[in-house]
Motif scaffolding. Structure first.
Motif, PDB file in Angstrom:
ATOM      1  N   ARG A 158       3.151   8.670  -7.366  1.00 29.52           N
ATOM      2  CA  ARG A 158       3.588  10.215  -7.652  1.00 29.52           C
ATOM      3  C   ARG A 158       4.446  10.316  -8.819  1.00 29.52           C
ATOM      4  O   ARG A 158       4.503  11.523  -9.373  1.00 29.52           O
ATOM      5  CB  ARG A 158       4.260  10.671  -6.316  1.00 29.52           C
ATOM      6  N   ALA A 173       0.879  -1.186  -0.023  1.00 31.84           N
ATOM      7  CA  ALA A 173       0.016   0.155   0.013  1.00 31.84           C
ATOM      8  C   ALA A 173       0.871   1.353  -0.005  1.00 31.84           C
ATOM      9  O   ALA A 173       0.773   2.116  -0.662  1.00 31.84           O
ATOM     10  CB  ALA A 173      -0.913  -0.062   1.250  1.00 31.84           C
ATOM     11  N   LEU A 174       1.779   1.450   0.986  1.00 32.35           N
ATOM     12  CA  LEU A 174       2.745   2.353   1.020  1.00 32.35           C
ATOM     13  C   LEU A 174       3.452   2.569  -0.402  1.00 32.35           C
ATOM     14  O   LEU A 174       3.711   3.583  -0.927  1.00 32.35           O
ATOM     15  CB  LEU A 174       3.672   2.231   2.234  1.00 32.35           C
ATOM     16  N   TYR A 193       1.294   3.969  -2.934  1.00 33.16           N
ATOM     17  CA  TYR A 193       1.278   5.272  -2.584  1.00 33.16           C
ATOM     18  C   TYR A 193       2.345   6.495  -3.273  1.00 33.16           C
ATOM     19  O   TYR A 193       1.970   7.577  -3.659  1.00 33.16           O
ATOM     20  CB  TYR A 193       1.136   5.811  -1.167  1.00 33.16           C
ATOM     21  N   PHE A 194       3.677   5.943  -2.985  1.00 34.55           N
ATOM     22  CA  PHE A 194       4.732   6.576  -3.359  1.00 34.55           C
ATOM     23  C   PHE A 194       5.028   6.735  -4.871  1.00 34.55           C
ATOM     24  O   PHE A 194       5.371   7.525  -5.369  1.00 34.55           O
ATOM     25  CB  PHE A 194       6.112   6.430  -2.464  1.00 34.55           C
TER      26      PHE A 194
END
Length: 233
Positions: A208, A200-201, A204-205
């Motif tokens: 970007r 999940a992290l 998220y990154f």
């Protein structure tokens, strides 16, 4: 879900997931209708392309007058994650013929892949072609039917998101993830939760700087590596 791997069991096991196909399929048909695609065009797209997110992109690109080469490339990138999924499932069908594997891989989806991973926890890490064919075919037919119905209803529903149809697949995957966590006894609960949090992290990154579908592939590969490290320790 039990340990049965018959054709009938495949139909029974996939039924709970078809509600996600219905919700997103209706939304897809409605969007296609508002983009002035005919029912026959929607049906052929669902039978040939058979990829929810890619079909939404195709409709928008056709409406914008994008070249065919750009549409083909976009569709490939969006569905490139299926390469990883097919490779994961293929190891359970090494003794099957090339034709059988092509048939299984051609109709494999995110949902039937997740269903297969859950099924492995009930069958001592075994899968059969009859079971997966049944799950794939039911999902395939339901998707095609849902998109056609959505196209026919397109004139009656101007905003499908007001019914929450856009959340159908998300909700379904949350349910499948929950089932995977509570039924997979080969890995401890903390290990699984750490991997879920890491992926999940990572998503998220990565999103970007990387397009969503490529980010998904990279996050999956990173998650696999992270899972191996955590499990080894």
């Amino acid at each position: 879900m039990d340990s049965s791997l018959t054709f009938r069991a495949g139909i029974k096991d996939v039924i709970p997931t078809v509600f996600g196909y219905i919700g997103v399929g209706l939304a897809m048909g409605i969007v296609a209708n508002t983009s002035h695609l005919s029912v026959w065009a929607v049906l052929l797209m669902s039978l040939i392309v058979y990829a929810g997110s890619a079909q939404f992109i195709i409709v928008s690109m056709l409406l914008a007058g994008s070249p065919i080469s750009a549409i083909v490339l976009s569709t490939f990138l969006i569905n490139s994650r299926m390469i990883l999924m097919s490779m994961s499932v293929a190891q359970y069908f090494k003794k099957e013929s090339l034709l059988q594997n092509i048939g299984l891989g051609s109709l494999l989806t995110d949902e039937t892949f997740a269903l297969s991973m859950n099924k492995l926890n009930q069958t001592n890490q075994q899968l059969k072609t009859s079971w997966l064919h049944a799950a794939n075919i039911v999902a395939y037919l339901v998707w095609a039917a849902a998109t056609v119905v959505g196209c026919l209803l397109g004139n009656l529903i101007t905003d499908p998101n007001q019914f929450g149809l856009d959340f159908a697949v998300v909700g379904m995957f949350i349910g499948l993830l929950y089932l995977q966590i509570i039924t997979d006894r080969s890995k401890s609960l903390p290990t699984q939760l750490w991997v879920v949090l890491f992926v999940a992290l990572a998503m998220y990154f990565l999103m970007r700087w990387v397009p969503g579908n490529l980010a998904l592939i990279f996050a999956t590969l990173l998650g696999c590596g992270f899972g191996m490290v955590v499990d080894h320790k």
